[in-house]
Design an enzyme around this catalytic site. Sequence first.
Site, mmCIF file in Angstrom:
data_model
loop_
_atom_site.group_PDB
_atom_site.id
_atom_site.type_symbol
_atom_site.label_atom_id
_atom_site.label_comp_id
_atom_site.label_asym_id
_atom_site.label_seq_id
_atom_site.Cartn_x
_atom_site.Cartn_y
_atom_site.Cartn_z
ATOM 1 N N GLY A 108 3.014 -4.406 9.032
ATOM 2 C CA GLY A 108 2.925 -2.965 9.255
ATOM 3 C C GLY A 108 1.730 -2.282 8.638
ATOM 4 C CB CYS B 164 -2.837 16.249 -21.367
ATOM 5 S SG CYS B 164 -1.181 16.291 -20.653
ATOM 6 C CG HIS C 116 -2.944 2.604 -1.865
ATOM 7 N ND1 HIS C 116 -2.917 2.573 -0.492
ATOM 8 C CD2 HIS C 116 -4.090 1.964 -2.230
ATOM 9 C CE1 HIS C 116 -3.994 1.938 -0.036
ATOM 10 N NE2 HIS C 116 -4.712 1.561 -1.075
ATOM 11 C CB ALA D 72 8.573 -4.516 9.889
ATOM 12 C CD GLN E 122 -2.390 -1.323 2.742
ATOM 13 O OE1 GLN E 122 -3.371 -0.714 3.108
ATOM 14 N NE2 GLN E 122 -1.741 -2.153 3.532
HETATM 15 N N1 APR Z 1 6.923 -2.306 12.185
HETATM 16 C C1 APR Z 1 5.735 -2.921 11.954
HETATM 17 N N2 APR Z 1 4.557 -2.307 12.087
HETATM 18 C C2 APR Z 1 4.561 -1.029 12.502
HETATM 19 C C3 APR Z 1 5.752 -0.327 12.783
HETATM 20 C C4 APR Z 1 6.978 -1.014 12.596
HETATM 21 N N3 APR Z 1 8.174 -0.422 12.818
HETATM 22 N N4 APR Z 1 5.428 0.939 13.162
HETATM 23 C C5 APR Z 1 4.090 1.018 13.122
HETATM 24 N N5 APR Z 1 3.560 -0.168 12.723
HETATM 25 C C6 APR Z 1 2.151 -0.519 12.461
HETATM 26 C C7 APR Z 1 1.116 0.153 13.315
HETATM 27 O O1 APR Z 1 0.864 -0.588 14.498
HETATM 28 C C8 APR Z 1 -0.103 0.121 12.372
HETATM 29 O O2 APR Z 1 -0.822 -1.083 12.524
HETATM 30 O O3 APR Z 1 1.899 -0.096 11.140
HETATM 31 C C9 APR Z 1 0.505 0.136 10.975
HETATM 32 C C10 APR Z 1 0.335 1.440 10.213
HETATM 33 O O4 APR Z 1 -1.033 1.609 9.929
HETATM 34 P P1 APR Z 1 -1.560 2.857 9.081
HETATM 35 O O5 APR Z 1 -0.904 4.092 9.557
HETATM 36 O O6 APR Z 1 -3.039 2.802 9.075
HETATM 37 O O7 APR Z 1 -0.965 2.578 7.611
HETATM 38 P P2 APR Z 1 -1.546 1.636 6.464
HETATM 39 O O8 APR Z 1 -2.203 0.435 7.041
HETATM 40 O O9 APR Z 1 -0.458 1.430 5.491
HETATM 41 O O10 APR Z 1 -2.652 2.564 5.818
HETATM 42 C C11 APR Z 1 -3.348 2.097 4.695
HETATM 43 O O11 APR Z 1 -4.459 4.173 4.409
HETATM 44 O O12 APR Z 1 -4.217 6.431 4.675
HETATM 45 C C12 APR Z 1 -4.298 5.411 3.743
HETATM 46 O O13 APR Z 1 -3.498 5.307 1.558
HETATM 47 C C13 APR Z 1 -3.060 5.326 2.885
HETATM 48 O O14 APR Z 1 -1.883 3.348 2.123
HETATM 49 C C14 APR Z 1 -2.453 3.996 3.254
HETATM 50 C C15 APR Z 1 -3.661 3.214 3.752
#
Ligand code: APR
Length: 249
Positions: A187, A130, A119, A228, A101
């Site tokens: 993540g 265009c 995404h 991660a 994502q």
């Molecule tokens: N390692 C693993 N996981 C982690 C770490 C890390 N170092 N740091 C944070 N996290 C986890 C958090 O606990 C959370 O569950 O990563 C996740 C981040 O979640 P979001 O901020 O919601 O990101 P994401 O899931 O990628 O969002 C999805 O939402 O806003 C839109 O388009 C945007 O692609 C994005 C989509």
Amino acid sequence: MIPIDSAAAEIFAAANNTIALTGAGISVASGIPHFRGCGGIWENYDPEEYGTIQAFQRNPAKVWIALKIFCDIMDKARPNPAHFALASLEKLGYLRTIITQNIDGLHQEAGSNNVIEFHGNNRWLVCQKCGKRYPNTEVVIDLLPPLCVCGGVLKPDVVLFGEIIPREALYSSYLEANNCSVVIVIGTSAAVEPAASIPRIASRAGAKIIEINPEEEMPSDIHLSGFAEEVLPILLEKINRLSIQQDAL
Ligand code: APR
């Protein structure tokens, strides 16, 4: 050392059709903030005002103020040990595809070849009039919003809320989900559809789900609680060790 359940390494080593779904958490150690929760991007930038295509169309200059900040952060970001571990898993034949994502291009920079960008990608800009596409290195983002030679407004080639997922990315991701035996979900809060449905589709088709996240964000067969960038290199090492043991038998 973080205790990593050996069962996860065993599942990985035994399967030959594993896929990964990654989210913002995998790039946090590269200096790119995640979206939701404490310290997340949406805490400072209301997604209704900065994250939707409608907001962009209404006032591109305002949305570009935030986009420029993200672009600058992403330009400086480099892959971290989590990205490199996934690239190694692909090279060793343990990981077939990454569905991400993220829009930062860091999986490819780390050496992963088979990456589906669900995404889009921030490194390209596309004209809203265009359709001409520009690598972001060729556009001076100075006066906002940046414009195409035709006068149209340029937008990063990423999916904002209210836009549809690129057809090819959606189709191939669903195909991957229906034809894998393991999904490693890394993540992501799994809060945004349709990406969040990928593990569910795979699970319904019989795949095992391994989640790497400090939080437990979804039902899984194994939850590896941790960052991660710490968990994945250890998992890689365990898988390598298992494979050496199996070769020696
Ligand atoms: N390692 C693993 N996981 C982690 C770490 C890390 N170092 N740091 C944070 N996290 C986890 C958090 O606990 C959370 O569950 O990563 C996740 C981040 O979640 P979001 O901020 O919601 O990101 P994401 O899931 O990628 O969002 C999805 O939402 O806003 C839109 O388009 C945007 O692609 C994005 C989509």
